[in-house]
Design a protein around this motif. Structure first.
Motif, mmCIF file in Angstrom:
data_model
loop_
_atom_site.group_PDB
_atom_site.id
_atom_site.type_symbol
_atom_site.label_atom_id
_atom_site.label_comp_id
_atom_site.label_asym_id
_atom_site.label_seq_id
_atom_site.Cartn_x
_atom_site.Cartn_y
_atom_site.Cartn_z
ATOM 1 N N PHE A 159 1.023 -1.422 0.315
ATOM 2 C CA PHE A 159 -0.155 -0.095 -0.149
ATOM 3 C C PHE A 159 0.903 0.989 -0.210
ATOM 4 N N ILE A 160 2.324 1.029 0.378
ATOM 5 C CA ILE A 160 2.969 2.096 0.479
ATOM 6 C C ILE A 160 3.987 2.205 -1.113
ATOM 7 N N SER A 161 4.396 1.339 -1.524
ATOM 8 C CA SER A 161 5.214 1.286 -2.925
ATOM 9 C C SER A 161 4.506 1.820 -3.567
ATOM 10 N N TYR A 162 5.133 2.389 -4.729
ATOM 11 C CA TYR A 162 4.143 2.297 -5.804
ATOM 12 C C TYR A 162 4.353 0.673 -7.065
ATOM 13 N N GLY A 163 3.405 0.701 -7.393
ATOM 14 C CA GLY A 163 3.874 -1.255 -8.430
ATOM 15 C C GLY A 163 2.125 -1.326 -9.248
ATOM 16 N N GLY A 164 1.848 -1.411 -10.228
ATOM 17 C CA GLY A 164 0.562 -1.774 -10.348
ATOM 18 C C GLY A 164 0.037 -3.738 -9.919
ATOM 19 N N THR A 165 1.401 -4.601 -10.680
ATOM 20 C CA THR A 165 1.065 -5.397 -10.023
ATOM 21 C C THR A 165 1.013 -6.285 -8.986
ATOM 22 N N ALA A 166 1.621 -5.821 -8.400
ATOM 23 C CA ALA A 166 1.900 -5.983 -6.360
ATOM 24 C C ALA A 166 1.212 -5.583 -5.922
ATOM 25 N N MET A 167 0.115 -4.174 -6.584
ATOM 26 C CA MET A 167 -1.459 -3.940 -6.098
ATOM 27 C C MET A 167 -2.312 -4.620 -6.077
ATOM 28 N N VAL A 168 -2.413 -5.862 -7.455
ATOM 29 C CA VAL A 168 -3.434 -6.561 -8.007
ATOM 30 C C VAL A 168 -3.577 -7.786 -6.777
#
Length: 384
Positions: A354-363
């Motif tokens: 929830f803190i780091s930028y990144g679309g794949t990890a957020m999915v």
């Protein structure tokens, strides 16, 4: 006289969709998401559209969580084997036809470039939870052997790419299921002793083991360099040790209360590499100090505690194991990221949830949260 039927309001019609959601888990997510947006605005305001994109990724994760939360655990269980087989098949395809970038073959071009290893972060615990559900009440040592084989196949394929960070996350998720299923202590203690002895020997003989040109055989060169850099980052302060050194400087300079929002010198003078992704914790620590770190750690602790509560009260073995494993995924993400930025773990490219930028990890996080919500929701609906 005919009866008059009043059409229910829109709010009443959509209310069942939200019924049974775990409000405490939602509260923990909102706190962490808000912290992530603040940290991203400060660390990424001069990095194009990072702040806006981060917000979009969070909305996408929330949508995925909402959709998956509507799927009952029984349906998730029926998807476990197909998803695992599909994920492993894609990993084999990566090994044969994968796209190579910067010396690593981790991607597959199927019209768009995808990273199949991400699927196993969820598929692996689902598969093992399905396996132990099938063997409930009749577990034998052989069943644990089979579970280790099921885990070793994707982990081995991911490490071969090589991708140490993702392989550790998949390994941690799988081991969590095996442990929660009742792995005997006699099978736990020997590997722990071996690892402890190995770490002690590596630390003791660090100068000889990290000598230039020495081949460790079982590790790739970049992995060996990461271990050696962890043991002594000042060996190459302007090269391989730069990330760790600058991260530690930023964390230490934050002090008790931090330098203030948007006031981080290490961050805004660009001394911190990857300050919006893997090393955003260093940027956050510099501006909000120990007080901010304690708030963030409390947020993750609350999230993990709530996940374990959901796991302990789940109605079936599959649900309990899966909820426990998903919760430990969040723990592993947070612990490894904070540890590597602080210089107590090797740099392995694991984002801070929830803190780091990144679309794949957020999915992936959205899928995990949706699973937790589904399990919590099914129990609440059963009770009502």
């Amino acid at each position: 006289m005919s009866a008059v039927f009043q059409r229910p309001s829109l709010l009443r019609r959509i209310a069942p969709v939200f019924q049974g959601f775990d409000l405490l888990l939602v509260l923990a997510l909102l706190l962490l998401a808000a912290t992530g947006m603040v940290a991203m605005y400060s660390s990424g305001y001069d990095s194009g559209t990072r702040f806006v994109d981060h917000g979009r990724n969070m909305v996408l994760a929330a949508f995925i969580m909402f959709v998956v939360a509507q799927v009952p655990p029984q349906r998730l269980m029926s998807l476990a084997v197909p998803l695992y087989v599909f994920g492993v098949t894609l990993l084999v395809a990566v090994a044969l036809f994968g796209v190579t970038k910067k010396g690593a073959t981790r991607w597959l071009n199927v019209g768009l470039v995808i990273q199949p290893s991400e699927i196993l972060k969820i598929a692996m615990p689902m598969m093992l939870a399905w396996w132990f559900q099938r063997r409930e009440g009749q577990l034998r040592p052989l069943d644990f052997v089979v579970s280790f084989v099921l885990l070793a196949v994707p982990v081995g394929l991911i490490m071969k790419q090589p991708d140490l960070g993702t392989s550790l996350l998949v390994l941690a998720a799988g081991l969590s299921v095996i442990f929660f299923a009742g792995l005997p202590w006699k099978l736990i203690v020997p590997p722990v002793i071996v690892i402890a002895v190995a770490v002690t020997l590596i630390v003791w003989y660090e100068p000889q083991l990290c000598a230039d040109g020495l081949d460790w055989r079982i590790l790739h060169e970049y992995q060996r360099q990461r271990v050696c850099t962890l043991l002594d980052p000042f060996r190459d302060p302007l090269g391989k040790g730069f990330h760790i050194i600058q991260g530690m400087i930023a964390i230490g300079s934050g002090g008790l209360g931090g330098k203030g929002f948007m006031q981080g010198t290490q961050t805004h003078l660009e001394f911190i590499p990857e300050r919006t992704t893997d090393f955003i914790f260093a940027a956050y620590s510099e501006e909000f100090g120990l007080a901010g770190n304690l708030f963030l750690i409390c947020g993750f602790t609350f999230l993990i505690f709530r996940g374990l509560v959901i796991a302990s009260s789940a109605p079936t073995l599959f649900s309990r194991l899966l909820a426990g494993a998903v919760t430990m995924i969040f723990f592993t993400y947070a612990f490894v990221n904070m540890g590597m930025v602080s210089g107590i773990l090797p740099v392995v490219g694991v984002p801070l949830p929830f803190i780091s930028y990144g679309g794949t990890a957020m999915v992936t996080l959205g899928l995990g949260l949706g699973i937790l919500m589904s399990i919590a929701r099914s129990r609440r609906l059963m009770q009502s």
